[in-house]
Write an enzyme that holds these catalytic residues in place. Structure first.
Site, PDB file in Angstrom:
ATOM      1  N   ARG A  16      -7.966  -0.588   1.025  1.00 46.01           N
ATOM      2  CA  ARG A  16      -8.517  -1.770   0.342  1.00 46.01           C
ATOM      3  C   ARG A  16      -8.986  -1.429  -1.056  1.00 46.01           C
ATOM      4  O   ARG A  16      -9.000  -2.283  -1.941  1.00 46.01           O
ATOM      5  CB  ARG A  16      -9.628  -2.374   1.213  1.00 46.01           C
ATOM      6  CG  ARG A  16     -10.755  -1.427   1.498  1.00 46.01           C
ATOM      7  CD  ARG A  16     -11.596  -1.863   2.689  1.00 46.01           C
ATOM      8  NE  ARG A  16     -11.008  -1.471   3.973  1.00 46.01           N
ATOM      9  CZ  ARG A  16     -11.559  -1.726   5.153  1.00 46.01           C
ATOM     10  NH1 ARG A  16     -12.696  -2.400   5.223  1.00 46.01           N
ATOM     11  NH2 ARG A  16     -10.971  -1.349   6.257  1.00 46.01           N
TER      12      ARG A  16
ATOM     13  N   ASP B 283       1.409   6.080   5.654  1.00 47.75           N
ATOM     14  CA  ASP B 283       0.479   5.130   5.059  1.00 47.75           C
ATOM     15  C   ASP B 283       1.036   4.516   3.766  1.00 47.75           C
ATOM     16  O   ASP B 283       0.355   3.749   3.102  1.00 47.75           O
ATOM     17  CB  ASP B 283      -0.874   5.826   4.808  1.00 47.75           C
ATOM     18  CG  ASP B 283      -2.059   4.905   5.010  1.00 47.75           C
ATOM     19  OD1 ASP B 283      -1.868   3.803   5.558  1.00 47.75           O
ATOM     20  OD2 ASP B 283      -3.167   5.281   4.593  1.00 47.75           O
TER      21      ASP B 283
ATOM     22  N   LYS C 215     -10.321  12.380   8.833  1.00 44.81           N
ATOM     23  CA  LYS C 215      -9.799  11.923  10.116  1.00 44.81           C
ATOM     24  C   LYS C 215      -9.741  13.090  11.099  1.00 44.81           C
ATOM     25  O   LYS C 215      -9.623  14.233  10.683  1.00 44.81           O
ATOM     26  CB  LYS C 215      -8.362  11.387   9.924  1.00 44.81           C
ATOM     27  CG  LYS C 215      -8.264  10.056   9.243  1.00 44.81           C
ATOM     28  CD  LYS C 215      -6.823   9.579   9.200  1.00 44.81           C
ATOM     29  CE  LYS C 215      -6.714   8.254   8.465  1.00 44.81           C
ATOM     30  NZ  LYS C 215      -7.388   7.135   9.154  1.00 44.81           N
TER      31      LYS C 215
ATOM     32  N   LYS D 250       0.844  -1.206   0.000  1.00 42.26           N
ATOM     33  CA  LYS D 250       0.000   0.000   0.000  1.00 42.26           C
ATOM     34  C   LYS D 250       0.874   1.249   0.000  1.00 42.26           C
ATOM     35  O   LYS D 250       1.667   1.462   0.911  1.00 42.26           O
ATOM     36  CB  LYS D 250      -0.919  -0.006   1.232  1.00 42.26           C
ATOM     37  CG  LYS D 250      -1.770   1.256   1.407  1.00 42.26           C
ATOM     38  CD  LYS D 250      -2.685   1.155   2.636  1.00 42.26           C
ATOM     39  CE  LYS D 250      -3.437   2.459   2.886  1.00 42.26           C
ATOM     40  NZ  LYS D 250      -4.255   2.423   4.127  1.00 42.26           N
TER      41      LYS D 250
ATOM     42  N   GLU E  68      -9.715   3.479   2.389  1.00 44.51           N
ATOM     43  CA  GLU E  68      -9.258   3.647   1.013  1.00 44.51           C
ATOM     44  C   GLU E  68      -8.188   2.641   0.619  1.00 44.51           C
ATOM     45  O   GLU E  68      -8.012   2.342  -0.552  1.00 44.51           O
ATOM     46  CB  GLU E  68      -8.716   5.070   0.820  1.00 44.51           C
ATOM     47  CG  GLU E  68      -7.252   5.309   1.228  1.00 44.51           C
ATOM     48  CD  GLU E  68      -6.974   5.066   2.713  1.00 44.51           C
ATOM     49  OE1 GLU E  68      -7.924   5.162   3.513  1.00 44.51           O
ATOM     50  OE2 GLU E  68      -5.817   4.758   3.057  1.00 44.51           O
TER      51      GLU E  68
HETATM   52  N1  BES Z   1      -4.331   4.072   7.017  1.00 45.32           N
HETATM   53  C1  BES Z   1      -5.484   3.844   7.814  1.00 45.32           C
HETATM   54  C2  BES Z   1      -5.238   2.818   8.920  1.00 45.32           C
HETATM   55  C3  BES Z   1      -4.454   3.277  10.116  1.00 45.32           C
HETATM   56  C4  BES Z   1      -5.014   4.110  11.061  1.00 45.32           C
HETATM   57  C5  BES Z   1      -3.182   2.810  10.328  1.00 45.32           C
HETATM   58  C6  BES Z   1      -4.277   4.500  12.166  1.00 45.32           C
HETATM   59  C7  BES Z   1      -2.462   3.169  11.443  1.00 45.32           C
HETATM   60  C8  BES Z   1      -3.005   4.025  12.370  1.00 45.32           C
HETATM   61  C9  BES Z   1      -6.626   3.320   6.949  1.00 45.32           C
HETATM   62  O1  BES Z   1      -6.683   3.844   5.678  1.00 45.32           O
HETATM   63  C10 BES Z   1      -7.883   3.688   7.635  1.00 45.32           C
HETATM   64  O2  BES Z   1      -8.150   4.845   7.739  1.00 45.32           O
HETATM   65  N2  BES Z   1      -8.635   2.705   8.087  1.00 45.32           N
HETATM   66  C11 BES Z   1      -9.831   2.935   8.795  1.00 45.32           C
HETATM   67  C12 BES Z   1     -10.840   1.899   8.360  1.00 45.32           C
HETATM   68  C13 BES Z   1     -12.223   2.153   8.869  1.00 45.32           C
HETATM   69  C14 BES Z   1     -12.788   3.395   8.213  1.00 45.32           C
HETATM   70  C15 BES Z   1     -13.079   0.950   8.560  1.00 45.32           C
HETATM   71  C16 BES Z   1      -9.533   2.827  10.297  1.00 45.32           C
HETATM   72  O3  BES Z   1      -8.759   1.968  10.692  1.00 45.32           O
HETATM   73  O4  BES Z   1     -10.076   3.631  11.043  1.00 45.32           O
HETATM   74 ZN    ZN Z   2      -4.952   4.499   4.871  1.00 48.45          ZN
HETATM   75 MN    MN Z   3      -7.793   5.643   5.653  1.00 42.57          MN
END
Ligand code: BES
Ligand code: ZN
Ligand code: MN
Length: 496
Positions: free
Chosen positions: A352, A289, A278, A266, A350
């Protein structure tokens, strides 16, 4: 840093510092005995004074040795002699290098590879010295005015006996390739999002390709992806001014007919969440990321540096995820390269969306296995913390191989279930699937989503959200899971 093997006796070595190990109960390693003898009992004197008990991780720097050629000795505690585990060995190495930092020492000879470690040979021990030392001296000074680093160390020699030189050399070569790959991963990851854009990542891949003639790099542009029908990936990049890239690196080290190992990383160079924005606190860390993507570039580089007899393909979908008038909106439905439709219920899920099209794209390589690595879910941190990376996959053999590689590389994994029952959480009333599964089991439902695009090959997914970087006062990239991936490739080479 310059790494080499030394086969001369420890008391004759010409280095700023000589590193030797001692155990609890006044037991000395062979090199410690040699130095102790040539310094009229300096080490045993320090131990009997109570300044060093030999507990694992203790260090004493002797910075003046009377009537001797030896400049300095760093004595490192290894713990109980009978039970030096791999973990404690690395702990002692970390303590050793910490003891050299912030000193003027520029060259060191490390005599710790002679110590017996459970289930480890000289090759492994030599490699660990290089990896642990190199990891510790890394510092991101690239964008500071003062580019001086804490460590002045330039040169590390690992001592070995002459008859074991080739084993030590092999460990050194592996350690150097892995350390260089970890360095590259950390550097790319620590770069800010305004420097490390998808275009920058693609340029770095091209540079790697130029350095190794067995690596071919090809970058798919937005127009190429449109033509292919990567509607899911492109829906993420649509909200960004930076053009997306799908970076492909092919390392041809194996037989023409041998199926490649495909690594997908990714490469989200900044994840603000998109319209599902966020919260502000800690958002800077979403420059990380792209750690999966950086690790893929670096692992392909390491495979080439080690001339592994394998074919390896690296695929890095690179994009930003930002809020914009043209960005994905909750409820939007996009069509992936596979033809499956996806309802984007949360634009922050995003990763996935860019990975699924890349998984489908991987089919054209007729892969032996596909391994994707992604900072995919915050839920992985909740489940596993920052110790192991999460592992999910559709093939027990592959998952077990990866777990074993992680264990020997000290870059651990923990497997989570990918059972049928979880799949229904992705149900959408309006499309083939939703891109989120609700608040339960977030790491598993993310992997469930990916699994729907990985039905035609053996596949494993590493969720590195908790392991790719450190937060807090030592904030910085870790370079994981490069050691684990390199070990997997090395093990696969041995089978080839
Ligand atoms: N890149 C983030 C995941 C992440 C968050 C990694 C914090 C490390 C620390 C990913 O794109 C994301 O935002 N995932 C969401 C998914 C949710 C919306 C189902 C998450 O983990 O909150
Ligand atoms: Zn992400
Ligand atoms: Mn995200």
């Amino acid at each position: 840093m310059d790494y080499s093997i030394e086969t001369a006796a420890p008391e004759t070595l010409q280095y700023d510092c000589i590193i030797v190990g001692v155990y609890q109960d006044m037991q000395l390693s062979p090199s410690a005995i040699a130095l102790n003898d040539s310094t009229r009992g300096l080490i045993t004197a320090i131990m009997s004074h109570g300044d060093l008990s030999g507990k694992n991780g203790e260090t004493v720097l002797i910075n003046f040795v009377p009537d001797s050629q030896i400049e300095r000795i760093l004595v490192v505690g290894l713990g109980k002699k009978e039970i030096l585990s791999q973990k404690n060995y690395r702990k002692a190495l970390a303590a050793a290098i910490a003891g050299l930092k912030k000193t003027p020492i520029q060259s060191a000879a490390c005599c710790l590879a002679e110590c017996d470690v459970a289930k480890a040979d000289l090759q492994w021990k030599t490699r660990q010295i290089v990896e642990v030392f190199n990891d510790a001296v890394y510092q991101f000074v690239h964008l500071k005015s003062d580019k001086e680093t804490e460590s002045k160390l330039q040169k590390v020699a690992v001592t070995a006996s002459e008859d074991q030189r080739s084993l030590a050399e092999a460990g050194l070569a592996q350690g150097q390739a892995i350390a260089a790959a970890v360095d590259l991963t950390k550097f790319l990851a620590d770069l800010p999002g305004n420097v490390c854009t998808p275009t920058y990542l693609a340029e770095q891949a091209v540079e790697i390709g130029k350095k190794h003639d067995k690596i071919t790099v090809h970058v798919l542009e937005e127009s190429d992806m449109k033509e292919l029908g990567m509607g899911s990936l492109l829906s993420v990049s649509r909200g960004s001014r930076q053009p997306p890239k799908l970076i492909t690196l092919e390392y041809h080290g194996g037989d023409k007919n041998s199926k490649p190992i495909v690594l997908i990383g990714k490469g989200l160079t900044f994840d603000a969440g998109g319209i599902s924005l966020k919260p502000g606190l800690g958002m800077d860390e979403m420059k990380y990321d792209m750690c999966g993507g950086a690790a893929v570039l670096a692992t392909v580089q390491a495979a080439a540096q080690l001339q592994l007899p394998l074919n390896v393909v690296g695929l890095v979908p690179a994009s930003e995820n930002l809020p914009d008038g043209n960005a994905n909106k909750p409820g939007d439905i996009v069509t992936s390269l596979s033809g499956k439709t996806i309802e984007v219920l949360n634009t922050d899920a995003e990763g996935r969306l860019i990975l699924c099209d890349t998984l489908t794209y991987a089919e054209r390589y007729h892969p032996d296995v596909v391994i994707d690595l992604a900072t995919l879910t915050g839920a992985c941190l909740v489940a596993l913390g920052r110790v192991p990376s999460g592992l999910l996959g559709n093939d027990d053999g592959l998952c077990n191989d990866l777990i074993a590689a992680g264990e020997s590389a000290s870059d651990s994994l923990w497997r989570l279930p990918l059972w049928e029952e979880y799949q229904e959480l992705l149900k959408s009333n309006f499309a083939d699937m939703a891109n989120i599964g609700g608040k339960d089991a977030g790491t598993i439902t993310a992997a469930c989503f990916l699994s729907r695009f990985a039905e035609n090959f053996r596949w494993a997914h590493l969720d590195i959200a908790g392991t790719a970087w450190r937060t807090g006062p030592t904030k910085g990239a870790t370079g994981r899971p490069v050691p684990l991936l390199c070990q997997y490739l090395i093990s696969r080479s041995a089978q080839a």
